[in-house]
Design a protein around this motif. Sequence first.
Motif, PDB file in Angstrom:
ATOM      1  N   ALA A  26      24.332  11.046 -48.076  1.00 41.38           N
ATOM      2  CA  ALA A  26      24.207  12.481 -47.773  1.00 41.38           C
ATOM      3  C   ALA A  26      25.360  13.333 -48.315  1.00 41.38           C
ATOM      4  CB  ALA A  26      24.027  12.699 -46.275  1.00 41.38           C
ATOM      5  N   PRO A  27      26.630  12.945 -48.162  1.00 38.86           N
ATOM      6  CA  PRO A  27      27.703  13.808 -48.668  1.00 38.86           C
ATOM      7  C   PRO A  27      27.637  14.032 -50.183  1.00 38.86           C
ATOM      8  CG  PRO A  27      28.602  12.203 -47.129  1.00 38.86           C
ATOM      9  CD  PRO A  27      27.174  11.806 -47.397  1.00 38.86           C
ATOM     10  N   VAL A  28      27.322  12.999 -50.933  1.00 36.33           N
ATOM     11  CA  VAL A  28      27.248  13.145 -52.389  1.00 36.33           C
ATOM     12  C   VAL A  28      26.052  14.012 -52.775  1.00 36.33           C
ATOM     13  CG1 VAL A  28      27.016  11.905 -54.582  1.00 36.33           C
ATOM     14  CG2 VAL A  28      28.456  10.967 -52.772  1.00 36.33           C
ATOM     15  N   LEU A  29      24.893  13.771 -52.154  1.00 31.09           N
ATOM     16  CA  LEU A  29      23.702  14.571 -52.421  1.00 31.09           C
ATOM     17  C   LEU A  29      23.980  16.043 -52.136  1.00 31.09           C
ATOM     18  CD1 LEU A  29      20.239  14.019 -52.606  1.00 31.09           C
ATOM     19  CD2 LEU A  29      20.617  15.302 -50.516  1.00 31.09           C
TER      20      LEU A  29
ATOM     21  N   ARG B  53      -3.513   7.308 -58.422  1.00 26.68           N
ATOM     22  CA  ARG B  53      -2.537   6.243 -58.707  1.00 26.68           C
ATOM     23  C   ARG B  53      -2.501   5.829 -60.184  1.00 26.68           C
ATOM     24  NH1 ARG B  53      -3.988   4.648 -53.221  1.00 26.68           N
ATOM     25  NH2 ARG B  53      -2.081   4.413 -51.998  1.00 26.68           N
ATOM     26  N   LEU B  54      -2.952   6.727 -61.043  1.00 29.21           N
ATOM     27  CA  LEU B  54      -2.938   6.484 -62.488  1.00 29.21           C
ATOM     28  C   LEU B  54      -2.084   7.497 -63.228  1.00 29.21           C
ATOM     29  CD1 LEU B  54      -6.732   5.664 -63.000  1.00 29.21           C
ATOM     30  CD2 LEU B  54      -4.809   4.051 -62.928  1.00 29.21           C
ATOM     31  N   GLN B  55      -1.572   8.486 -62.505  1.00 24.89           N
ATOM     32  CA  GLN B  55      -0.758   9.544 -63.087  1.00 24.89           C
ATOM     33  C   GLN B  55       0.420   9.822 -62.167  1.00 24.89           C
ATOM     34  OE1 GLN B  55      -4.656  11.901 -63.217  1.00 24.89           O
ATOM     35  NE2 GLN B  55      -3.246  13.096 -64.477  1.00 24.89           N
ATOM     36  N   ALA B  56       1.505  10.310 -62.758  1.00 31.14           N
ATOM     37  CA  ALA B  56       2.662  10.692 -61.947  1.00 31.14           C
ATOM     38  C   ALA B  56       3.450  11.779 -62.657  1.00 31.14           C
ATOM     39  CB  ALA B  56       3.562   9.486 -61.688  1.00 31.14           C
ATOM     40  N   ASP B  57       4.030  12.655 -61.859  1.00 29.19           N
ATOM     41  CA  ASP B  57       4.984  13.651 -62.348  1.00 29.19           C
ATOM     42  C   ASP B  57       6.375  13.116 -62.057  1.00 29.19           C
ATOM     43  OD1 ASP B  57       3.100  15.622 -63.148  1.00 29.19           O
ATOM     44  OD2 ASP B  57       2.831  16.191 -61.054  1.00 29.19           O
ATOM     45  N   LEU B  58       7.321  13.378 -62.963  1.00 30.43           N
ATOM     46  CA  LEU B  58       8.683  12.880 -62.831  1.00 30.43           C
ATOM     47  C   LEU B  58       9.676  14.030 -62.784  1.00 30.43           C
ATOM     48  CD1 LEU B  58       8.587  10.117 -65.613  1.00 30.43           C
ATOM     49  CD2 LEU B  58       7.871   9.934 -63.219  1.00 30.43           C
ATOM     50  N   GLY B  59      10.811  13.794 -62.128  1.00 28.80           N
ATOM     51  CA  GLY B  59      11.902  14.761 -62.103  1.00 28.80           C
ATOM     52  C   GLY B  59      13.221  14.066 -61.843  1.00 28.80           C
ATOM     53  N   CYS B  60      14.269  14.498 -62.540  1.00 28.94           N
ATOM     54  CA  CYS B  60      15.571  13.836 -62.446  1.00 28.94           C
ATOM     55  C   CYS B  60      16.661  14.877 -62.254  1.00 28.94           C
ATOM     56  CB  CYS B  60      15.822  13.048 -63.738  1.00 28.94           C
ATOM     57  SG  CYS B  60      17.347  12.102 -63.762  1.00 28.94           S
ATOM     58  N   THR B  61      17.606  14.573 -61.369  1.00 31.57           N
ATOM     59  CA  THR B  61      18.773  15.425 -61.136  1.00 31.57           C
ATOM     60  C   THR B  61      20.012  14.551 -61.145  1.00 31.57           C
ATOM     61  OG1 THR B  61      17.458  16.879 -59.717  1.00 31.57           O
ATOM     62  CG2 THR B  61      19.843  17.063 -59.547  1.00 31.57           C
ATOM     63  N   LEU B  62      20.989  14.924 -61.975  1.00 22.10           N
ATOM     64  CA  LEU B  62      22.256  14.189 -62.041  1.00 22.10           C
ATOM     65  C   LEU B  62      23.405  15.095 -61.649  1.00 22.10           C
ATOM     66  CD1 LEU B  62      22.285  12.106 -65.345  1.00 22.10           C
ATOM     67  CD2 LEU B  62      21.911  11.300 -63.023  1.00 22.10           C
ATOM     68  N   ALA B  63      24.400  14.513 -60.989  1.00 17.18           N
ATOM     69  CA  ALA B  63      25.641  15.237 -60.697  1.00 17.18           C
ATOM     70  C   ALA B  63      26.291  15.624 -62.027  1.00 17.18           C
ATOM     71  CB  ALA B  63      26.578  14.362 -59.876  1.00 17.18           C
TER      72      ALA B  63
ATOM     73  N   ILE C  93      23.465  23.073 -61.271  1.00 22.05           N
ATOM     74  CA  ILE C  93      22.367  22.135 -61.036  1.00 22.05           C
ATOM     75  C   ILE C  93      21.213  22.858 -60.335  1.00 22.05           C
ATOM     76  CG2 ILE C  93      21.679  20.013 -59.829  1.00 22.05           C
ATOM     77  CD1 ILE C  93      23.597  19.654 -62.258  1.00 22.05           C
ATOM     78  N   ALA C  94      21.522  23.608 -59.297  1.00 21.99           N
ATOM     79  CA  ALA C  94      20.493  24.282 -58.505  1.00 21.99           C
ATOM     80  C   ALA C  94      19.802  25.398 -59.287  1.00 21.99           C
ATOM     81  CB  ALA C  94      21.117  24.842 -57.232  1.00 21.99           C
ATOM     82  N   ARG C  95      20.434  25.901 -60.333  1.00 20.81           N
ATOM     83  CA  ARG C  95      19.894  27.026 -61.109  1.00 20.81           C
ATOM     84  C   ARG C  95      18.448  26.800 -61.543  1.00 20.81           C
ATOM     85  NH1 ARG C  95      21.691  28.784 -67.176  1.00 20.81           N
ATOM     86  NH2 ARG C  95      20.407  30.661 -67.243  1.00 20.81           N
TER      87      ARG C  95
ATOM     88  N   GLY D  48      22.959  10.687 -58.754  1.00 16.41           N
ATOM     89  CA  GLY D  48      21.837  11.614 -58.830  1.00 16.41           C
ATOM     90  C   GLY D  48      20.615  11.060 -58.142  1.00 16.41           C
ATOM     91  N   ASP D  49      19.479  11.702 -58.429  1.00 19.03           N
ATOM     92  CA  ASP D  49      18.218  11.246 -57.851  1.00 19.03           C
ATOM     93  C   ASP D  49      17.088  11.432 -58.843  1.00 19.03           C
ATOM     94  OD1 ASP D  49      16.787  13.980 -56.839  1.00 19.03           O
ATOM     95  OD2 ASP D  49      18.936  14.085 -56.396  1.00 19.03           O
ATOM     96  N   PHE D  50      16.046  10.651 -58.622  1.00 19.74           N
ATOM     97  CA  PHE D  50      14.897  10.642 -59.527  1.00 19.74           C
ATOM     98  C   PHE D  50      13.633  10.663 -58.691  1.00 19.74           C
ATOM     99  CE2 PHE D  50      11.910   9.586 -62.669  1.00 19.74           C
ATOM    100  CZ  PHE D  50      12.510   9.713 -63.907  1.00 19.74           C
ATOM    101  N   GLY D  51      12.791  11.670 -58.905  1.00 21.56           N
ATOM    102  CA  GLY D  51      11.561  11.808 -58.137  1.00 21.56           C
ATOM    103  C   GLY D  51      10.335  11.384 -58.929  1.00 21.56           C
TER     104      GLY D  51
END
Length: 180
Positions: A17-20, A86-96, A29-31, A76-79
């Motif tokens: 939590a503190p790093v996130l 279950r044959l398609q997915a959207d991706l998103g990545c956030t790095l410090a 990043i939030a921009r 960071g995190d990866f969504g």
Amino acid sequence: MIESPRLLLRRFRPDDAPVLAVYRSDPDIARYQSWASPITLTEAAEIIRGYAEAQPEAPGWFQYAIELKVDGRLIGDFGVDLHENRLQADLGCTLAPAHHGHGYATEAVHAVAGHLVAQGLHRLSAHCDARNTDSMRVLERAGFRLEGHGIEAELIRGEWTDTHSYGLLARHWKGPSAIA
């Protein structure tokens, strides 16, 4: 849960939590993101509790923590938003920010894409703010193709922004050797 040469993509833990809170509160990043910023430690802990309830094989969003293997640091995190079919997915990545420019985002995209293609997914997609050239380069290096440009397609922080949509079909997946 998913490994690459330098990264481990795993479930979030309460001690993340503190790093996130710090990297998701960074204005640069939030921009380009829709979440409210800054994020307090209490809010980060609540976000992580929500992540803990999700299952990676179930439709909907699953958020991976991105950890450096060398020292166990959260960077960071990866969504992954698995569609109902279950044959398609959207991706998103956030790095410090301190971890930008080292190839970690491209490595994470390759690791997740490879994992999802191996699981039988047909199509992956990603969307980003058209001003976020770094994210566009990461997606292109990972083999995603630009498929669309939405004009003033998303309202972020009271500003209408253009978006770029990217896609990758499983049959076009080239694997991690394609990292440029």
